[in-house]
Write a protein that holds these residues in place. Structure first.
Motif, PDB file in Angstrom:
ATOM      1  N   LEU A  19       1.747  -3.354   4.012  1.00 38.46           N
ATOM      2  CA  LEU A  19       0.993  -2.801   2.967  1.00 38.46           C
ATOM      3  C   LEU A  19       1.683  -2.298   1.631  1.00 38.46           C
ATOM      4  CD1 LEU A  19      -1.851  -0.970   5.251  1.00 38.46           C
ATOM      5  CD2 LEU A  19      -2.052  -2.882   3.901  1.00 38.46           C
ATOM      6  N   ARG A  25      -0.888  -6.340  -1.163  1.00 42.62           N
ATOM      7  CA  ARG A  25      -1.962  -5.133  -1.661  1.00 42.62           C
ATOM      8  C   ARG A  25      -2.963  -5.888  -2.440  1.00 42.62           C
ATOM      9  NH1 ARG A  25      -0.909   0.037  -0.389  1.00 42.62           N
ATOM     10  NH2 ARG A  25      -2.244   0.832  -2.054  1.00 42.62           N
ATOM     11  N   LEU A  28      -5.346  -7.993  -0.541  1.00 41.48           N
ATOM     12  CA  LEU A  28      -6.317  -7.000   0.448  1.00 41.48           C
ATOM     13  C   LEU A  28      -7.132  -6.436  -0.639  1.00 41.48           C
ATOM     14  CD1 LEU A  28      -6.470  -5.701   2.935  1.00 41.48           C
ATOM     15  CD2 LEU A  28      -5.086  -4.042   2.465  1.00 41.48           C
ATOM     16  N   ARG A  29      -6.733  -6.109  -1.946  1.00 43.67           N
ATOM     17  CA  ARG A  29      -7.958  -5.413  -3.028  1.00 43.67           C
ATOM     18  C   ARG A  29      -9.158  -6.136  -2.893  1.00 43.67           C
ATOM     19  NH1 ARG A  29      -3.988  -4.161  -6.484  1.00 43.67           N
ATOM     20  NH2 ARG A  29      -3.788  -1.841  -5.654  1.00 43.67           N
ATOM     21  N   PRO A  33     -14.453  -3.594   2.284  1.00 48.30           N
ATOM     22  CA  PRO A  33     -13.844  -2.076   2.661  1.00 48.30           C
ATOM     23  C   PRO A  33     -13.657  -2.257   4.140  1.00 48.30           C
ATOM     24  CG  PRO A  33     -15.679  -1.774   1.268  1.00 48.30           C
ATOM     25  CD  PRO A  33     -15.652  -3.178   1.184  1.00 48.30           C
ATOM     26  N   LYS A  36     -10.174  -3.697   4.648  1.00 49.15           N
ATOM     27  CA  LYS A  36      -9.055  -2.853   4.087  1.00 49.15           C
ATOM     28  C   LYS A  36      -8.828  -1.734   5.385  1.00 49.15           C
ATOM     29  CE  LYS A  36     -10.093  -3.120  -0.591  1.00 49.15           C
ATOM     30  NZ  LYS A  36     -11.146  -2.967  -1.919  1.00 49.15           N
ATOM     31  N   ALA A  39      -6.974  -3.191   8.304  1.00 45.29           N
ATOM     32  CA  ALA A  39      -5.511  -3.405   8.101  1.00 45.29           C
ATOM     33  C   ALA A  39      -4.838  -2.071   8.200  1.00 45.29           C
ATOM     34  CB  ALA A  39      -5.367  -4.000   6.678  1.00 45.29           C
ATOM     35  N   LYS A  40      -5.467  -0.935   7.624  1.00 46.52           N
ATOM     36  CA  LYS A  40      -4.938   0.450   7.686  1.00 46.52           C
ATOM     37  C   LYS A  40      -4.589   0.581   9.081  1.00 46.52           C
ATOM     38  CE  LYS A  40      -3.349   3.747   5.645  1.00 46.52           C
ATOM     39  NZ  LYS A  40      -1.921   3.748   4.845  1.00 46.52           N
ATOM     40  N   LEU A  71      -9.769 -11.199   6.966  1.00 45.61           N
ATOM     41  CA  LEU A  71      -8.221 -11.191   6.802  1.00 45.61           C
ATOM     42  C   LEU A  71      -7.168 -12.255   7.301  1.00 45.61           C
ATOM     43  CD1 LEU A  71      -8.006  -7.462   8.148  1.00 45.61           C
ATOM     44  CD2 LEU A  71      -7.351  -7.948   6.217  1.00 45.61           C
TER      45      LEU A  71
END
Length: 95
Positions: A19, A25, A28-29, A33, A36, A39-40, A71
């Motif tokens: 990340l 990034r 991922l953008r 949501p 995201k 992934a976090k 993903l």
């Protein structure tokens, strides 16, 4: 409530985290949501199973499955069979 990573490592912590990579990034953008958030969660502790991801993210199983598919299509997340239960797959961030 926190689950521990299957192999005891905390892959993704610190500067080595995917990340932190600008290219990662940017890819991922473009994702929803839910992707995201997944992934976090994987950044904090991985590898995790789909069920563990649902528990940690508080997302429904179906939403986690959708996020993982997105993903994986973007090649941001990889998977392998669990060492503890070969019937399950676990997911991790690709570097």
């Amino acid at each position: 409530m926190s689950t521990t990573p299957e192999d005891g490592s905390n892959q993704g912590k610190g500067e080595d985290s995917p990340l932190a990579d600008p290219d990662f990034r940017n890819q991922l953008r473009e994702l929803p949501p839910s992707a995201k958030l997944v992934a976090k969660v994987l950044e904090g502790s991985s590898p995790l199973s789909q069920g563990q991801l649902a528990e940690e993210s508080l997302l429904p199983d179906r939403t986690v499955r959708y996020a993982l598919n997105r993903l994986e299509e973007s090649d941001l997340v990889g998977s392998r069979y669990s060492f503890h239960d070969a019937r399950k797959q676990v997911y991790y961030l690709n570097s």
